[in-house]
Design a protein around this motif. Structure first.
Motif, PDB file in Angstrom:
ATOM      1  N   PRO A  20       0.950  -1.192  -0.120  1.00  0.00           N
ATOM      2  CA  PRO A  20       0.053  -0.038   0.035  1.00  0.00           C
ATOM      3  C   PRO A  20       0.824   1.127  -0.039  1.00  0.00           C
ATOM      4  O   PRO A  20       2.011   1.268   0.213  1.00  0.00           O
ATOM      5  CB  PRO A  20      -0.651  -0.192   1.379  1.00  0.00           C
ATOM      6  N   LYS A  21       0.314   2.244  -0.461  1.00  0.00           N
ATOM      7  CA  LYS A  21       0.939   3.540  -0.600  1.00  0.00           C
ATOM      8  C   LYS A  21       0.131   4.642   0.325  1.00  0.00           C
ATOM      9  O   LYS A  21      -1.012   4.391   0.542  1.00  0.00           O
ATOM     10  CB  LYS A  21       1.037   4.113  -1.907  1.00  0.00           C
ATOM     11  N   PRO A  22       1.003   5.523   0.890  1.00  0.00           N
ATOM     12  CA  PRO A  22       0.189   6.432   1.799  1.00  0.00           C
ATOM     13  C   PRO A  22      -0.836   7.284   1.204  1.00  0.00           C
ATOM     14  O   PRO A  22      -0.747   7.741  -0.133  1.00  0.00           O
ATOM     15  CB  PRO A  22       1.340   7.320   2.479  1.00  0.00           C
ATOM     16  N   ILE A  23      -1.830   7.452   1.768  1.00  0.00           N
ATOM     17  CA  ILE A  23      -2.853   8.304   0.964  1.00  0.00           C
ATOM     18  C   ILE A  23      -2.750   9.868   1.803  1.00  0.00           C
ATOM     19  O   ILE A  23      -2.674   9.867   2.892  1.00  0.00           O
ATOM     20  CB  ILE A  23      -4.397   7.828   1.351  1.00  0.00           C
ATOM     21  N   TYR A  24      -2.615  10.783   0.953  1.00  0.00           N
ATOM     22  CA  TYR A  24      -2.591  12.286   1.424  1.00  0.00           C
ATOM     23  C   TYR A  24      -3.811  12.840   1.421  1.00  0.00           C
ATOM     24  O   TYR A  24      -4.152  13.294   0.480  1.00  0.00           O
ATOM     25  CB  TYR A  24      -1.299  12.655   0.573  1.00  0.00           C
ATOM     26  N   TYR A  25      -4.473  12.744   2.400  1.00  0.00           N
ATOM     27  CA  TYR A  25      -5.755  13.079   2.607  1.00  0.00           C
ATOM     28  C   TYR A  25      -5.703  14.840   2.642  1.00  0.00           C
ATOM     29  O   TYR A  25      -4.916  15.507   2.978  1.00  0.00           O
ATOM     30  CB  TYR A  25      -6.290  12.957   4.029  1.00  0.00           C
ATOM     31  N   GLY A  26      -6.828  15.287   1.773  1.00  0.00           N
ATOM     32  CA  GLY A  26      -6.900  16.549   1.363  1.00  0.00           C
ATOM     33  C   GLY A  26      -5.924  17.257   0.223  1.00  0.00           C
ATOM     34  O   GLY A  26      -5.947  17.883  -0.252  1.00  0.00           O
TER      35      GLY A  26
END
Length: 143
Positions: A20-26
């Protein structure tokens, strides 16, 4: 020079990861509906066997995208754990709830939990329909 080579090798190995890759919220946008991903309790992600990540603002976006999936084979199906905002869990082992009392970004009222126990704790407070991954795919007509 060895230090630089080691750093470059590490960067190369990390960039080729099929996890998984990080989700950059916003900041990150949903690949299906193009909305900015802001809800840490309903996001989802697919990672192909080649390591390409597809990020979604809602589980229903991921499921709707899968209906016409023309990308490489998927290695990981991931959904946000409602009880642990921002934490992704394996979609095939997650427990799902469709409840009018828990809105999701695209209006399907679909929420995922890491385990049936966590979902059942929530069901004590809200009404809804409990599903597993297989039933959810049937509900959304995904092969």
């Amino acid at each position: 020079m060895r230090l630089i080579n080691a750093m470059l090798l590490s960067l190369f190995v990390l960039s080729c990861s099929t996890g998984p890759k990080p989700i950059y919220y916003g900041q990150d946008a949903c690949v299906f509906c193009k909305m900015t991903i802001v809800d840490k309790q309903h996001a989802a992600q697919l990672v192909t066997k080649t390591g390409k990540a597809f990020k979604y603002d809602a589980i229903e976006c991921m499921l709707n995208d899968l209906k016409e999936w023309e990308h490489p084979e998927v290695q990981h199906y991931l959904v946000a754990d409602y009880a642990n905002p921002g934490v992704l869990t394996d979609a095939s082992g997650a427990a799902y709830l469709i409840s009018q009392e828990i809105p999701s970004p695209m209006g399907e009222f679909l929420t995922a939990f890491e385990s049936e126990d966590k979902r059942n704790e929530t069901v004590q407070d809200v009404s809804g329909t409990a599903l597993d991954w297989k039933a959810l795919k049937v509900e959304f007509e995904v092969n």
